[in-house]
Write a protein that holds these residues in place. Structure first.
Motif, PDB file in Angstrom:
ATOM      1  N   GLY A 113      -6.549 -22.663  -2.885  1.00  0.00           N
ATOM      2  CA  GLY A 113      -5.777 -23.565  -3.720  1.00  0.00           C
ATOM      3  C   GLY A 113      -4.621 -24.253  -2.998  1.00  0.00           C
ATOM      4  O   GLY A 113      -4.218 -25.361  -3.386  1.00  0.00           O
ATOM      5  N   LEU A 114      -4.085 -23.615  -1.956  1.00  0.00           N
ATOM      6  CA  LEU A 114      -2.988 -24.236  -1.210  1.00  0.00           C
ATOM      7  C   LEU A 114      -3.385 -25.645  -0.767  1.00  0.00           C
ATOM      8  O   LEU A 114      -2.615 -26.606  -0.938  1.00  0.00           O
ATOM      9  N   TRP A 134     -11.197 -33.914  -9.939  1.00  0.00           N
ATOM     10  CA  TRP A 134     -11.748 -32.967 -10.910  1.00  0.00           C
ATOM     11  C   TRP A 134     -11.825 -33.639 -12.271  1.00  0.00           C
ATOM     12  O   TRP A 134     -10.990 -33.406 -13.139  1.00  0.00           O
ATOM     13  N   ARG A 139     -12.293 -16.294  -3.997  1.00  0.00           N
ATOM     14  CA  ARG A 139     -12.256 -15.336  -2.895  1.00  0.00           C
ATOM     15  C   ARG A 139     -12.612 -13.984  -3.506  1.00  0.00           C
ATOM     16  O   ARG A 139     -12.130 -13.651  -4.602  1.00  0.00           O
ATOM     17  N   LEU A 171     -19.940 -17.056  -6.745  1.00  0.00           N
ATOM     18  CA  LEU A 171     -19.856 -17.889  -5.541  1.00  0.00           C
ATOM     19  C   LEU A 171     -18.559 -17.523  -4.835  1.00  0.00           C
ATOM     20  O   LEU A 171     -17.479 -17.680  -5.404  1.00  0.00           O
ATOM     21  N   GLU A 221     -17.921 -26.536  -1.777  1.00  0.00           N
ATOM     22  CA  GLU A 221     -17.135 -27.368  -2.691  1.00  0.00           C
ATOM     23  C   GLU A 221     -18.061 -27.962  -3.764  1.00  0.00           C
ATOM     24  O   GLU A 221     -17.724 -27.963  -4.948  1.00  0.00           O
ATOM     25  N   GLY A 255      -3.127 -20.226  -9.751  1.00  0.00           N
ATOM     26  CA  GLY A 255      -4.564 -20.289 -10.035  1.00  0.00           C
ATOM     27  C   GLY A 255      -4.926 -21.711 -10.393  1.00  0.00           C
ATOM     28  O   GLY A 255      -4.273 -22.344 -11.237  1.00  0.00           O
TER      29      GLY A 255
END
Ligand code: ADP
Ligand code: GLC
Length: 484
Positions: free
Chosen positions: A18-19, A251, A297, A324, A354, A377
């Motif tokens: 997310g960073l 998104w 992750r 995933l 992705e 998140g």
């Protein structure tokens, strides 16, 4: 106003989590505030390959390393790429080698990034200078030490995206950092006998932010402060939480090029096409029961280890599960065992994709995020935007971005997901059970999806908060100089 942002990854050039999404989207949302950002990242081979529109604008020599600085443009971002082949031209990811081990010289790689950032802040580059320096996570945090050691009085903001990663190294590396001796003291870098780059950033920045107000409160406690609670308490006057937004152009289920069928809140039925594509692509037995997905992750932080014991119960209820992700081999092993036992109903795709992440959001019915802690998140935000109902632990940013479908929220029509107590397998199972029961109520489920998709998680409000913070810091600097 101009900002020098310093980070170790940025979407779309290089991303492990997310960073990168935040570093790639915040600058665009600051532009309407009259704030332009240049983002300094290491020129990993992948970053250079993905950023072809670039020109060399300077050479730096820091801590005995020579580097070229490229100025690059990519999808609305202005980038500065620190090209130092000795440190960054490597196989593997940004932090780990091809065998999954941390690079032995990460302490030096990110000290050089930080020293270079400080030099750019001090001297400018290609005729450009920042008004504020914004550091992200431990990889950039030492910039604050280099700037203060050079007597540079520009405002510094440090954002902590995840307190679990502290840039902790043996004290023996300190002499090679080229900082004055007193920076090794307990007031700055010293950390339980080692040194910590993040601690230096927390101590020396003008403002410390983290990525949700809830996490900003949590990290002040001994239980969730990860050894840093005392240091953070000493800076609580300047600590705040600003929740992440998402890039709603990337998104957006209505325009997403990665999914076979686009849709919006008025055409949720069309998701069915994406669902069928998921069944085909992931080799699931087709069926009417819900598809639950994990896109994450696979680590202890993410609470993925809680899932394996629950899989049989999930499958017995007629649901199917797709995982995933990549991460902890022990967790992956436990899940593979479940895949063997429930072939066609449980699938794991070990890896990073992705495209699959977009498809899973667009066609799954439920997205699971059972984190033990979660600074903000983003996965639950993408899920909400795509009408995949999130089941999340009540912690950090998850707690404040999802509204549990309890009786009161459901009757008020504001519910968007399901929450449970972090770390509790039983409670997670109970939340899954509640979600599966709700899924059978077609009208109620549609209401949840519509409400989820209509929630606004764009950047505008949070970008305003960052803008206000930058302006405040610049103003107080000017006032202090006038007084002096
Ligand atoms: P964190 O940064 O702690 O991993 P976030 O929820 O903030 O958690 O962000 C995770 C980001 O990484 C999201 O953009 C998510 O879609 C992405 N992601 C995680 N695992 C994968 C994967 N295996 N494949 C594709 N994208 C992934
Ligand atoms: C970290 C956190 C995650 C957050 C992301 C972006 O990776 O684990 O919760 O969303 O940074 O700020």
């Amino acid at each position: 106003m101009t900002i020098l942002a310093v980070a170790s990854e940025v979407f779309p050039l290089v991303k492990t989590g997310g960073l990168a999404d935040v570093i790639g989207s915040l600058p665009k949302s600051l532009l309407p505030q009259g704030i332009s950002t240049r983002t300094l990242i290491p020129a990993y081979p992948l970053a250079l390959a993905n950023c072809r529109r670039r020109e060399a604008i300077g050479r730096l020599s820091v801590l005995g390393a020579d580097a070229t600085v490229w100025r690059g443009h990519c999808e609305g971002l202005e980038l500065l790429l620190l090209d130092c082949p000795e440190l960054f031209e490597r196989r593997g990811g940004p932090y780990i080698d091809g065998h999954g081990r941390d690079f032995h010289d990460n302490w030096r790689r990110f000290a050089v990034l930080s020293a270079a950032a400080a030099q750019i802040a001090a001297e400018g580059i290609g005729g450009w200078r920042p008004d504020v320096v914004h550091l992200h996570d431990w990889q950039a945090a030492l910039t604050a030490a280099y700037m203060r050691a050079a007597g540079l009085d520009l405002p510094i903001v440090l954002t902590i995206h995840n307190l679990a990663f502290q840039g902790q190294f043996p004290a023996g590396v300190f002499p090679a950092l080229g900082l004055p001796d007193h920076f090794s003291s307990v007031d700055c870098l010293e950390y339980y006998g080692d040194i910590s780059y993040l601690k230096a950033g927390i101590r020396l920045s003008d403002a410390v932010t983290t990525v949700s107000p809830t996490y900003a409160r949590e990290i002040l406690t001994e239980e969730q402060g990860m050894g840093m609670a005392g240091v953070l308490q000493s800076r609580r006057q300047v600590l705040s939480g600003i929740v992440n937004g998402i890039d709603q152009t990337i998104w957006n289920p209505f325009t997403d090029p990665h999914i076979p069928q686009n849709y919006d809140a008025r055409s949720i039925d069309r998701r069915r096409v994406n669902r069928t594509m998921i069944e085909r692509q992931f080799g699931l037995t087709p069926g009417d029961g819900p598809i639950l997905s994990v896109i994450s992750r696979l680590t202890w932080q993410k609470g993925i280890d809680l899932l394996a014991p629950l899989v049989s119960g999930i499958v017995e209820r007629g649901a199917r599960l797709i995982i995933l992700g990549e991460g902890d081999p022990g967790i992956v092993y436990g899940l593979l065992e479940q895949v063997r036992q429930h072939s066609g109903h449980v699938v794991i795709h070990v890896g990073y994709s992705e495209e699959s992440a977009h498809l899973l959001h667009a066609g799954s019915d439920i997205v699971l995020q059972p984190s033990r802690f979660e600074p903000c998140g983003l996965t639950q935000l993408y899920a909400l935007r795509y009408g995949a109902i999130p089941i999340v632990a009540r912690t950090g940013g998850l707690a404040e971005t999802v509204i549990d479908a309890n009786e009161a929220a459901a009757s008020a029509g504001v519910a968007t997901g399901f929450k449970f107590h972090p770390g509790s397998s039983d409670d997670l199972y109970h939340a899954i059970h509640r979600a599966l029961t709700a899924f059978d109520n077609v009208d109620f489920w549609r209401e949840l999806q519509t409400q989820a998709m209509r929630t606004d998680f764009g950047w505008s409000r949070s970008a305003e908060r960052y803008a206000r913070l930058y302006r405040q810091l610049v103003r107080s600097r000017v006032a202090a100089r006038r007084e002096a």
